[in-house]
Motif scaffolding. Structure first.
Motif, PDB file in Angstrom:
ATOM      1  N   ALA A 214      41.651  37.116  61.664  1.00 13.45           N
ATOM      2  CA  ALA A 214      42.768  37.045  61.689  1.00 13.45           C
ATOM      3  C   ALA A 214      43.567  35.990  61.888  1.00 13.45           C
ATOM      4  O   ALA A 214      44.331  35.434  62.416  1.00 13.45           O
ATOM      5  N   ILE A 215      43.197  36.666  63.800  1.00  6.49           N
ATOM      6  CA  ILE A 215      43.393  35.636  65.130  1.00  6.49           C
ATOM      7  C   ILE A 215      43.141  34.550  64.261  1.00  6.49           C
ATOM      8  O   ILE A 215      44.415  33.275  64.779  1.00  6.49           O
TER       9      ILE A 215
ATOM     10  N   THR B 200      45.673  32.580  61.616  1.00  6.50           N
ATOM     11  CA  THR B 200      47.084  32.757  62.229  1.00  6.50           C
ATOM     12  C   THR B 200      47.127  31.332  63.289  1.00  6.50           C
ATOM     13  O   THR B 200      47.755  30.553  63.077  1.00  6.50           O
TER      14      THR B 200
ATOM     15  N   TRP C 149      49.858  37.624  61.586  1.00  5.73           N
ATOM     16  CA  TRP C 149      48.179  38.071  62.539  1.00  5.73           C
ATOM     17  C   TRP C 149      48.742  39.123  60.898  1.00  5.73           C
ATOM     18  O   TRP C 149      47.076  39.809  60.403  1.00  5.73           O
TER      19      TRP C 149
ATOM     20  N   TYR D 194      45.473  39.770  58.606  1.00  7.57           N
ATOM     21  CA  TYR D 194      44.919  40.764  58.889  1.00  7.57           C
ATOM     22  C   TYR D 194      44.278  41.811  57.208  1.00  7.57           C
ATOM     23  O   TYR D 194      42.932  41.782  56.941  1.00  7.57           O
TER      24      TYR D 194
END
Length: 356
Positions: free
Chosen positions: A13-14, A17, A309, A313
């Motif tokens: 997820a990071i 982003t 994020w 996520y």
């Protein structure tokens, strides 16, 4: 795409982003995406705060029917405007889900794609918001006979006199109820957006079918679902408050530097004979413009990555459990970049020497 645990989803997820907002970083494009994610947050929960004006009807009853009608008109028009804006921001939740999942940069194509699919989800969130408002307003309505005399007493007290203890108890109690009710409401509405919007957006399913899929997911993996809820709530809050604190520190430092420079310039102009009114009015105007610029433009860069994020996520957690969404993630994720070849670099792994 294989199912990922709640902890395994944090890192991709990071990466998503950073890929969406900063690869490459273009100021206008990145700000548009961050602002879109912020507007999605506005559409998370429906809080009909214009109805608060109706609570003042007993106070203006002595002023006549015109004052009562004015309060009711303000409450109705404010509620209509709020509902319209909330529906637009709820539509953006579908749009931003599509943009994060497909790594698209444009709002308009996704907006057109999901036209006509948003209304049932918006009505659901409005019903939840009205229910939470009723829960919050019920104890306040019960305390209204005690609150009004206290307010009248405070209005008549001498300047500098502290408020009565009853007012402080009611104020802090009401604030605690508000935080509890709407904090839980924000969490519930956020989870509904995480797990209902993908089915509504990708397959145009009914709300009943989307809830059935959510129920099946919870029954199959209750532990992972509970861990997902815990991690998203904790990490999201920590990241949000960290972003707000960084923004406030940067804002005050820049305000101190810029404000000091403007003050020195204004002082020099004052010594040169410029009238005070000619300096005060532009100074107030520049201060307002600076605050609006920092609150709208700069703040979006601070909290946009946090909201992006949180969206990524949720998508990665659901992607391995929803094949259509997992395929979208696989198609929109670029392959890892191979390390650059250097002609003088040793071979890896090193060759195995021949045995005798």
């Amino acid at each position: 795409m294989r199912p990922l645990s709640a902890t395994e989803c944090i890192s991709p997820a990071i990466d998503r982003t950073k890929l969406l907002l900063f690869s490459p970083f273009r100021k206008g494009r990145s700000w548009k995406l961050c602002a879109t994610s912020y507007l999605c947050f506005v559409g998370s929960i429906y809080f009909p705060f214009p109805l608060i004006f109706l609570a003042f009807i007993p106070m203006v009853r002595s002023a006549g029917a015109i004052a009562i009608a004015a309060l009711i008109t303000v409450a109705v028009l404010g509620l209509a405007l709020l509902t319209w804006v909330f529906h637009l921001c709820s539509h953006l939740q579908f749009v931003y889900f599509d943009m994060v999942a497909n790594r698209s940069e444009f709002v308009r194509p996704s907006w057109r794609k999901f036209r006509g699919r948003v209304l049932p989800f918006t009505v659901l969130k409005m019903a939840l918001g009205l229910g939470m408002t009723a829960i919050f307003a019920t104890p306040l309505a019960a305390l209204a006979p005690q609150i009004l005399p206290i307010i009248k007493h405070m209005a008549a007290r001498a300047p500098g006199q502290p408020p009565p203890p009853e007012f402080l108890a009611i104020f802090y109690g009401s604030y605690a109820i508000f935080v509890l009710v709407f904090g839980l409401g924000m969490l519930v509405c956020g989870l509904l957006a995480d797990f209902l919007v993908p089915s509504l957006a990708l397959e145009n399913t009914s709300l009943r079918e989307a809830f059935h899929r959510l129920d099946a997911l919870i029954r199959q993996e209750p532990g992972q679902f509970a861990l997902y809820v815990l991690l998203k709530a904790v990490l999201g809050l920590v990241a949000y408050f960290a972003a707000i604190m960084l923004w406030e520190i940067a804002f005050f430092l820049l305000t101190f530097v810029v404000g000091g420079a403007v003050f020195v310039l204004g002082f020099l102009l004052h010594l040169a004979g410029v009238p005070s009114i000619a300096l005060t009015v532009p100074g107030i105007f520049l201060a307002v413009v600076w605050y609006i610029f920092a609150s709208i433009y700069v703040l979006a860069f601070a909290i946009g990555p946090v909201f992006t994020w949180m969206e990524a996520y949720a998508i990665y957690f659901l992607g391995g459990r929803y094949p259509m969404l997992g395929d979208m993630l696989d198609l929109s994720t670029p392959p890892p970049v191979a390390p650059a070849f250097h002609p003088y670099a040793p071979a890896y792994p090193p060759p195995v020497p021949p045995t005798a």
